[in-house]
Scaffold this active site. Structure first.
Site, short mmCIF file in Angstrom:
data_model
loop_
_atom_site.label_atom_id
_atom_site.label_comp_id
_atom_site.label_asym_id
_atom_site.label_seq_id
_atom_site.Cartn_x
_atom_site.Cartn_y
_atom_site.Cartn_z
N ARG A 84 -1.91 -8.29 -4.15
CA ARG A 84 -1.50 -9.66 -4.48
C ARG A 84 -2.72 -10.58 -4.53
O ARG A 84 -2.84 -11.43 -5.42
CB ARG A 84 -0.48 -10.17 -3.46
N GLU A 113 10.25 0.64 3.22
CA GLU A 113 9.06 1.49 3.23
C GLU A 113 8.82 2.15 4.59
O GLU A 113 8.09 3.14 4.70
CB GLU A 113 7.83 0.70 2.82
N HIS A 164 11.43 4.86 -5.21
CA HIS A 164 10.04 4.72 -4.78
C HIS A 164 9.22 5.90 -5.32
O HIS A 164 9.57 6.50 -6.33
CB HIS A 164 9.97 4.61 -3.26
N LYS A 207 -3.45 7.19 -1.07
CA LYS A 207 -2.85 6.08 -1.81
C LYS A 207 -3.04 4.76 -1.08
O LYS A 207 -3.30 3.72 -1.69
CB LYS A 207 -1.37 6.36 -2.03
#
Length: 433
Positions: free
Chosen positions: A34, A315, A342, A412
């Site tokens: 973001r 998550e 997801h 990741k």
């Protein structure tokens, strides 16, 4: 361990004594990506301090650079310099939902032709609502009518903006994607949700908080409506918090071994969903405390089952499900049907892989029921999903002989996770069978 080749499947270490340690975690992926988007759209250069450097965030910086944004590596930081977006570009989304969803609204401000694709599984992940919204706001989208990767965005240098109605029940990222770029649209953007409840609302709160910190006016007073006024996005240097969701396996290690783990620099106030781990672990029987050093979790030697609605913190489900499989009473995790979209169908994957290790799991449309059972070793498949790998190592910390497939998928969001895990558990003090 760093740089060494890893066995696949990877023998998950099972500590033979309580694990006690204080550790520092990499920065938050959600905050980093973001911050990068907002820095790219800002009214001047800014610095993203101590960002997460992982596959997802490197894909984001590569996408922005390909479109013409200045991205300079300054050691621990990234300096971002906005620019007119005039380049044609090919964007690799990898398995990063934030790249696939956050970058197209920025690409709409370009005069170039921006093409998007990613790893094969990404073609199954939903993005059609974002693309349809952009089309309604005046952006040219070519997706062959699929509403998925691959697709191309052809901008005209500006976006009209205005009001759009979307169904964001599959992902809160649909809303954040439009809000992040909306201030740069001629009329701003007024996003209205029509559908089942939006999951992961804390991530929308995170987006709004970051916009307001940069002087952007956001109206979220009405339920299911978020309006961003047109105007500049201020250039703000921002230090990235530790990734609290990535703390889940490490804090779980205190619970599974009866040890004590402290995560340094845990914020006293945050919009990260991972902060919910404090409440979850307390309910499961751990002692949890927060002070100036960080968050400390002490395991009590036994885990208790829980009944949890994880809709807003989906998550965390893989790590929590793994702990529930080790608990002494039944658990029910609900409100998480959206995590089927997801990195993999996480509900089906968890039911299958935990079940393969002896867990008593029932898969529901929107959750999992998990009852006490005797677990055993075996291969725990991860489906190229970093959170599934976290679940595997948590089970392996309490059950001998667990082999985690593709542990490197954790890169990741956490480069060299396996090395950090081995450093913490102590190679000389573990057993693999």
């Amino acid at each position: 361990m760093v740089g060494s080749p890893l066995a696949d499947p990877w023998p998950a270490p099972r500590p033979t004594s309580p694990v006690t340690s204080t550790i520092s975690l990499p920065g938050s992926k959600s905050l980093t990506n973001r911050a990068l988007i907002l820095a790219a759209l800002a009214d001047g250069p800014s610095v993203v301090r101590r960002p997460l450097r992982s596959r997802d965030t490197l894909l984001m910086t590569a996408a922005l650079a390909a479109m013409g944004i200045g991205v300079v590596d300054e050691g621990d930081d990234w300096r971002i310099t906005p620019a007119d977006l005039t380049h044609d570009a090919d964007v690799d989304c990898g398995l990063a939902g934030t790249v696939m969803r956050f970058v197209p609204p920025v690409a709409g401000l370009s005069t170039g032709r921006i093409s998007f694709d990613g790893d094969p599984h990404m073609r199954n992940r939903p993005v059609g609502e974002v693309l349809a919204a952009l089309g309604g706001l005046g952006v040219d989208i070519d997706d062959g009518g699929r509403g998925s990767l691959p697709f191309t965005v052809r901008g005209h240098g500006s976006v009209r903006g205005g009001t759009v109605v979307i169904d964001a029940s599959a992902s809160s990222q649909f809303i954040s994607a439009l809000l992040l770029a909306g201030a740069r649209y001629d009329e701003g953007v007024d996003v209205r949700h029509d559908g089942k409840p939006v999951p992961s609302l804390p991530h929308i709160d995170m987006t709004i908080s970051m916009l307001r910190a940069r002087g952007v006016e956001v109206d979220d007073t009405d339920a299911n409506r978020w309006a961003v006024a047109p105007g500049p996005i201020g250039a703000v240097d921002e230090a990235i918090e530790p990734d609290l969701s990535n703390a889940a396996p490490f804090l779980a290690l205190a619970a599974t071994t009866g040890g004590e783990i402290t995560i340094r620099d845990w914020p006293s106030s945050t919009t990260q969903p991972g902060d919910e781990l404090r409440e979850v672990l307390t309910r499961m029987g751990c002692e949890v405390s927060l002070d100036d050093v960080g968050l400390t979790v002490r395991g009590a030697g036994q885990l208790h089952g829980v009944d949890l609605d994880l809709h807003d913190v989906g998550e965390l489900t893989p790590a929590i499900a793994a702990l529930c499989a080790l608990a002494d009473s039944p658990s029910h995790l609900r409100g998480i049907g959206h995590i089927r979209g997801h990195e993999t169908d996480r509900l089906a994957a968890l039911a299958r892989e935990l079940g393969n290790l002896g867990a008593d799991v029932t898969e529901h449309a929107d959750g999992l029921s998990i009852r006490p059972a005797t677990l055993h070793g075996g291969v725990f498949r991860t489906y190229a999903d970093h959170r599934m790998a976290h679940a595997g190592v948590i089970i392996g910390s309490a059950v001998g002989g667990v082999l985690v497939e593709d542990i490197e998928t954790t890169a990741k969001t956490f480069p060299d996770f396996a090395g950090a895990w081995l450093d913490l558990t102590g190679p000389a003090l573990v057993e693999h069978r």
